[in-house]
Enzyme design. Structure first.
Site: not given
Length: 218
Positions: A57, A88, A100, A135, A140, A203, A212
């Site tokens: 998202c 959208y 997105e 999601d 996504y 969120c 990472c």
């Protein structure tokens, strides 16, 4: 069966023949970034560089990048699909092929592309295919869209490095697509800097908690 068919479409990318037609007119967007007041569309100041990422998202994804020192401006939109200038609702239908994404304009003297890649990897789970957490859908998917051969090389190297880190943590294979940057279509006004306008808004970001490692340059 109708619901199953719709769900199936959302997990597979449409062909150019099946995709929605879209339109010629581009989406109207605000002139300025809601948080920092910088212009949302080019031309941008000389010396800045551009990056593009898809990590679920785009509301939470955009906030993560605008919070980085050295990022000049961010914008959310749609890319890596077929339909020109999608809405959208069309993207959510799964029939545009778009992801997105977040466009990031940054000052390489203040933040490196390597650092942006670390933010990207650590801010989501890149092993989930066509979803991020709850999601679910093609919009996504995880993606890095590069604007130069150097960005492409760094993205590919960081993908390999992070895959090793995930493997050691017992996680699955990365499904992130690394592609030359396609055309970026701005999303609607209300999506731009959404979580600054709506601090309590949704969120969906959720990383793997695996760090990472930085890229080692020759």
């Amino acid at each position: 069966m109708a619901l199953f068919g719709l769900f199936g479409k959302k997990l597979t990318l449409p062909t150019s023949e099946d995709a929605l037609a879209g339109r010629e007119k581009s989406m109207p967007v605000p002139e300025k970034h809601f948080v920092n007041g910088h212009p949302l569309k080019p031309p941008f100041p000389e010396g800045l560089e551009q990056a593009m990422f898809g990590l679920g998202c785009f509301w939470g994804a955009e906030r993560r990048f605008w919070q980085q020192e050295g990022v000049y401006v961010t914008a959310v939109g749609y890319a890596s699909g077929v339909t020109p200038n999608p809405t959208y609702q069309e993207v959510c239908s799964g029939m545009t092929g778009h992801n997105e994404v977040v466009m990031v304009i940054f000052d390489p003297s203040k933040i490196s592309y390597d650092s942006l890649l670390q933010v990207f990897w650590e801010s989501h789970n890149p092993t989930q295919g066509m979803q991020q957490g709850n999601d679910v859908g093609t919009q996504y998917r995880s993606g890095i869209y590069t604007y130069s051969e150097q960005q492409k090389a760094l993205a590919s190297s960081s993908k390999d490095i992070y895959q090793e880190a995930l493997k050691k943590a017992g996680l699955n294979e990365i499904t992130t697509e690394v592609l030359d940057a396609p055309e970026f279509y701005y999303a609607e006004d209300y999506h731009q800097q959404y979580l600054a306008k709506n601090p309590g808004g949704y969120c969906g970001l959720g990383g793997t908690s695996v760090t990472c490692p930085p890229l080692v340059k020759a």
